[in-house]
Design a protein around this motif. Structure first.
Motif: not given
Length: 1091
Positions: A982-990, A1069-1072
RNA sequence: GCGGGCGUGGCGAAACUGGCAGACGCACCAGACUUAGAAUCUGGCGCUUUACGGCAUGUGGGUUCGAGUCCCUCCGCCCGCACCA
């Protein structure tokens, strides 16, 4: 592994061509979306970098909508009839169809190289008989329809004929009044021509001698043809036209229902030019010396005695009167008709501005039958009697009662009058000079009228001018007539005019008002006469100032500001925010209310009526050319008749030359057996061959309905099936240039409304949303050279004699400027070598024709040693000069590049691929189609025009390489071995903020910011050294509308075996996206700070 | 003249509904790797100031806690129509 765009793009272009990836399905269960590109004309120059701008944008939207699950129609075809192919044919003798096919081939090759997702199975060409069969079919529908003003829609002409029969409508033919069934075939045909939506009439047309054809108003710019830049003149000739004016109001009103750019809508509103106002008639004061008036008493009485300016209205009126005739009128008509009293009597006939109940033109006798006479009627009638008497008519009156009870006596009285043949000493041809009618949008200012102005061309001028002023008026008229259109446009500011010596009477105040003539009044609009209200109209104001005419204020500004019209002061107050003063019964009313009140008063007094004027003119439809759709009309004894639908298409015949005949007939006159035999079986032998129409349709015929054909491109039974058009409906998004604002885009809407009226399609507007892509401009190194004559003297700008170039300068210039431009005038000069020619033309007129200097000198060696003058800015010896003579010795100069439209004639074309003429490599060869697509989008907002340059291309190319690298970190195999976790949070945010931004930006057509977003995303992921499938795979889908080749390749490498076209657009997904930490902005003293 | 649009670094531009002006890219400067160039990478880059800071969205004013954005004035540019009564 390197990003090898050449192999990748070739591979996927082949794949798409063989797999019908982009096929749209009719009647799919899916939601539909229809994206249309402006119908291109495949010219010999091929595509330049400006053309694909719109196609790329529409392709991005198309591919995006597919990813969202829409059934998308994105067709392409060619507007393949047209002038350039015909001109080429004239030069070479090669059939235009062959030229066109070659052009289409080159065009298609270029389109394919850019990776568009067109549904080529629906390709259409207007020059294909399978297509133009239906263009001709629609023409026949127009021919067989009329516009019913009561229902406000078009309907079959049969219904009109039915109406004529049911209502016993009467028609005056050759002076006699007849019922529909009594008319012969020719007469019926003539009557229907007045109603048909496609009709033949004598009309003033824009005739272009060089092109040998007529042009529509929108094909003429600044007095020269839009294509070629040849002079255009006015000519009266029989013409096929389309009655677009019937749709003026609907074309205007429905603009509010469509999402088109404000500039296009405004251009169309302007073109339609609706203005509401009132007509108003001014009586003339009696002119005491009729003998001096230089009139031309009627050669024969004729029956065209009406005032032409009101003829249309009167015609309606008299027709109506005939239908609703009183009992007395009916009785008398039975006794006088058909020469029963020895003379021809007509009824409800228009004389000047009036309608006579009965009239004998030969004896100049009017017979009026009146009911009770109203007070108001009395004044009007007296006025009329005066006018008619002056025009040489005598009048006898009978009451209704007399006619009904003493019919015989009445007839005797009439016969007596007919025998008394002494015409009035004031005999005139007609009553034309009795009144002047004006049209005004500001009838509320009627009390401010201090003069009337007629156009110099107005027929009345000659008739009203008094002897004292005849000489001055004649001189002024001659001056005005000799001025060319261009000159007249050039000095609009100059006030000129001349008093005629005549006066009119103000309809309300009875004041004497001087009548002037002035250039500022146009003969072609309204009635060619205006009422001068100097206080409240700018042009009237300057006219009054210039000639010292009185200025009378009748509108007061609402704010109560005092207006000053004193000596050398003030200006016209021409706004609607005010109320009336000095205006009798409308004093104190606000403008809006005053207009209503005064119009009703004008109508009550019979002085005129509320009217709507449109500037829009009917569209001339015939062209004296070869390469167009033949008009499916044949002539039976001079009567135009429709070719039977079952005989369509009427195939364009072969001709020996693509030129007009020696007698000036269109090229189709050269065709052998260009005749038509309707229903040979019924007529027996079938050898009855009628001549066919010789003109062909204009370029815009096919493009007016092509969007419908795409829905059902191969239907042989109908132009489009009901099912197909019910499913696809309107075009959802139409992308094209704004140059078609008043041409194609208006006809396109017109035909749609017409087909709707007849019930063939369920839509009244063709395109819901329209975007105008900006123009990609080219850079021309241009210099205009004008020269001195061989005796060394400089030629005069305004009447120069000859133009020369020196060979030396050719050499110097040749190093820096790629081409030389001569003005169109200059080229004509060289061809026929006349003495004088005007070079006093703006620089923009100078690029219509091109001649290379080399070629010119080859043809005209005698000019090789002349000097020249630089027109346009030129850098020479350290300074910029313009319009200066440059001696032979000067050597150091360079041209100033000029940004202008890319076109072959300006020789500033940049092609996306290898240019076959210059052999220069194109951007697609150097950087690939994906890069080209993205770079064009990256240049700036879609709607903005911008000059072409390749300065920023490396940035986009770098992005593609970086994107590619992201997928190939550390290995080189296929399928790619990306991290599966799974992608890590900073990557998912991007990822998620990119998805969101791309989606939003595509939906508002902001493609340049999409490209920025991709760049940011890739930069950030590269910094994070991201190589996770979960992050990268959705990005491939996101990028696929923009750079489809690289996306397909990576998609395949990721292990998919179906095109990325069938993937699903990822959801964010807004949460990211939510920020993990917040920097709270705090504002104090108006500054934003952070804690 | 009327109508529509626009004015932000050296350049193309971003800032969508008023909320950190100049995102992204080009060009430029410095550095790394290179014999060199190309390619690639790192850093800098509105003006001003050593710095803290100050000033900046064509001009002048207004509304607002806050204006590139809204309102008014003027200046300039582009497009369309043009003596249309």
């Amino acid at each position: 592994m390197e990003y090898n765009f050449r192999d990748i793009e070739k591979k996927w272009q082949d794949y798409w061509a063989n797999n019908k990836t982009f096929r749209a399905e009719n009647n799919s269960a899916k939601q539909k979306y229809y994206v249309l590109d402006m119908f291109p004309y495949p010219s010999g120059a091929g595509l330049h970098v400006g053309h694909p701008l719109g196609y790329i944008a529409s392709d991005i939207v198309t591919r995006y909508k597919r990813l969202l699950g829409f059934n998308v129609l994105h067709p392409m075809g060619y507007d393949s009839f047209g002038l350039p192919a015909e001109q080429y044919a004239i030069q070479t003798g090669q059939h235009p169809a062959i030229t066109t096919e070659q052009n289409i081939k080159r065009y298609r090759e270029q389109l394919d190289k850019i990776g568009f997702s067109f549904d080529w199975e629906r390709e259409v060409k207007t020059s294909d008989p399978k297509f133009y069969k239906w263009t001709q079919w629609i023409f026949l529908k127009l021919f067989n329809s009329w516009y019913n003003p009561e229902k406000n829609k078009a309907e079959p002409i049969d219904l009109l004929i039915e109406k004529f029969k049911v209502q016993s409508s009467k028609f005056i033919v050759g002076g006699a009044e007849k019922l529909w069934s009594d008319l012969n075939e020719k007469e019926q045909s003539d009557v229907l021509m007045e109603y048909r939506l496609a009709y033949l009439s004598e009309a003033w047309v824009n005739w272009c001698p060089q092109l040998g054809t007529v042009l529509a108003n929108d094909e003429v710019k600044d007095g020269v043809s839009e294509r070629g830049g040849y002079p255009v003149e006015r000519k009266l000739m029989p013409q096929w036209s389309l009655r677009i004016t019937a749709y003026a109001e609907r074309l205007l009103k429905d603009l509010d229902t469509i999402d088109w750019s404000e500039s296009i809508k405004e251009a169309q509103r302007n073109w339609i030019g609706k203005s509401e106002g009132s007509s108003l008639r001014f009586r003339l004061t009696p002119n005491p010396s009729p003998k001096e008036r230089g009139t031309t008493p009627g050669k024969n009485p004729g029956y065209h005695t009406s005032d032409k300016t009101v003829w249309a209205e009167l015609k309606e009126f008299s027709r109506e009167n005939r239908k609703t005739s009183t009992e007395a009128e009916a009785i008398l008509w039975e006794r006088v008709r058909d020469r029963k009293l020895g003379e021809k009597i007509r009824r409800q006939h228009a004389i000047g501005q009036f309608i006579a109940d009965f009239i004998c033109l030969e004896k100049k006798l009017i017979i009026e039958v009146d009911g009770e006479i109203h007070e108001q009627q009395k004044e009007y009638d007296e006025n009329r009697s005066g006018v008619l008497a002056r025009a040489g008519y005598r009048l006898v009156r009978f009451t209704n009662e007399e006619v009904i009870t003493k019919t015989d006596w009445v007839c005797d009285e009439i016969q007596k009058e007919l025998r008394a043949t002494s015409p009035s000493p004031l005999e005139k041809g007609s009553g034309d000079e009795a009144t002047i009618e004006v049209f005004t949008t500001r009838p509320d200012t009627i009390f401010g009228v201090t003069f009337l102005t007629l156009a110099p061309e107005n027929e009345l001028v000659e008739k009203i001018t008094t002897p004292e002023y005849k000489k001055a008026v004649d001189e002024y008229v001659a001056y005005a007539k000799n001025k060319s259109e261009r000159d007249r446009q050039a000095d609009v500011k100059k006030v000129t005019g001349q008093f005629t010596g005549a006066y009119a009477i103000h309809p309300f105040t009875e004041e004497k008002i001087p009548i002037w003539i002035g250039e500022y009044v146009l003969a072609g609009y309204g009635t060619g006469a205006v009422m001068g209200v100097p206080a409240h109209d700018t042009r009237d104001f300057s006219f009054a100032k210039h000639f010292g005419l009185p200025i009378k204020q009748v509108i007061e500004p609402l704010e109560g500001k005092a207006l000053s019209f004193g000596e050398g002061l003030g200006e016209a107050f021409d706004t609607y925010d005010g109320k009336c003063i000095n205006s009798d019964f409308i004093n104190g009313l606000e403008v809006k209310d005053a207009i209503k009140k005064i119009i009703s008063e004008i109508e009550k007094r019979g002085l005129g009526k509320g009217e709507v004027n449109y500037r829009l003119r009917d569209a001339i439809f015939g062209r004296q050319r070869y390469w167009g759709e033949p008009i499916p009309i044949y002539y039976d004894n001079g009567i135009p008749k429709a070719v039977d639908e079952k005989d369509l298409p009427l195939i364009l015949p072969e001709v020996d030359k693509y030129l007009p005949t020696e007698t000036g007939e269109p090229p189709l006159a050269r065709a052998k057996n260009w005749t038509y035999s309707p229903s040979p079986l019924e007529k027996g032998l079938g050898d009855e061959a009628f001549p066919l129409e010789l003109t062909t349709m204009p370029g815009w015929a096919g493009s007016s309905w092509y969007f419908l054909r795409y829905m059902d491109a191969h239907n042989e039974k109908e132009f489009v099936s009901k099912d197909a058009v019910n499913y696809w409906q309107q075009v959802d998004l139409y992308i094209g240039g704004s140059e078609h604002a008043t041409g194609h885009l208006l006809y396109f809407r017109f035909w749609t409304k017409f087909l709707y009226d007849l019930g063939y399609i369920p839509i009244t507007e063709p395109a819901k949303k329209l975007i105008n892509q900006g123009m990609i401009q080219g850079t021309s190194e241009k210099i205009i050279l004008l020269g001195k004559s061989t005796d060394g003297k400089l030629s005069d700008w305004s009447g120069g004699e000859t133009i020369f170039f020196s060979r030396q300068h050719r050499l110097d210039l040749g190093k820096r400027a790629s081409h030389f431009f001569l003005s169109a005038d200059a080229i004509n000069l060289f061809e026929d070598k006349p003495k004088a020619v005007s070079f006093n033309v703006p620089i923009s007129y100078c690029s219509n024709s091109v001649l290379s200097l080399e070629k010119f000198l080859e043809l005209n060696p005698e000019y090789s040693n002349a000097g020249f003058i630089c027109r346009g800015w030129v850098y020479l010896d350290g300074k910029y000069i313009r319009d200066e003579f440059v001696s032979d010795e000067s050597k150091e100069f360079k041209t100033i590049p000029e940004i202008e439209k890319m076109s072959k004639s300006k020789l500033n074309v940049v092609t996306p691929d290898r240019n076959p003429e210059t052999e220069e490599e194109g951007i697609v060869d150097k950087y690939g189609a994906d890069c080209f697509r993205m770079y064009e989008m990256f240049l700036g907002p879609l709607e903005q025009s911008k000059p072409w340059n390749t300065n920023g291309i490396t940035g986009v190319f770098g992005f593609l390489k970086k994107f590619w690298k992201l997928f190939h970190a550390g290995d080189s195999g296929a399928p790619l071995s990306l991290g599966e976790g799974p992608g890590v949070r900073p990557e998912l945010k991007i990822l998620h903020k990119t998805i969101k931004k791309i989606k939003e930006d595509i939906e508002r057509y902001s493609f340049n910011t999409c490209i920025s977003t991709f760049m940011i995303c890739v930069n950030e992921l590269t910094d994070l050294k991201c190589s996770k499938r979960e992050i990268l795979e959705p990005l491939v889908i996101l990028l696929s509308p923009f750079a489809p080749h690289i996306a397909e390749e990576l998609w395949e490498k990721l292990g998919h075996n179906e095109s990325v076209t069938f993937a699903t657009f990822p959801e964010y997904d807004e949460q990211y996206i939510a920020e993990d930490t917040f920097a709270y902005p705090v504002s104090f003293n108006g500054k934003t700070r952070f804690n």
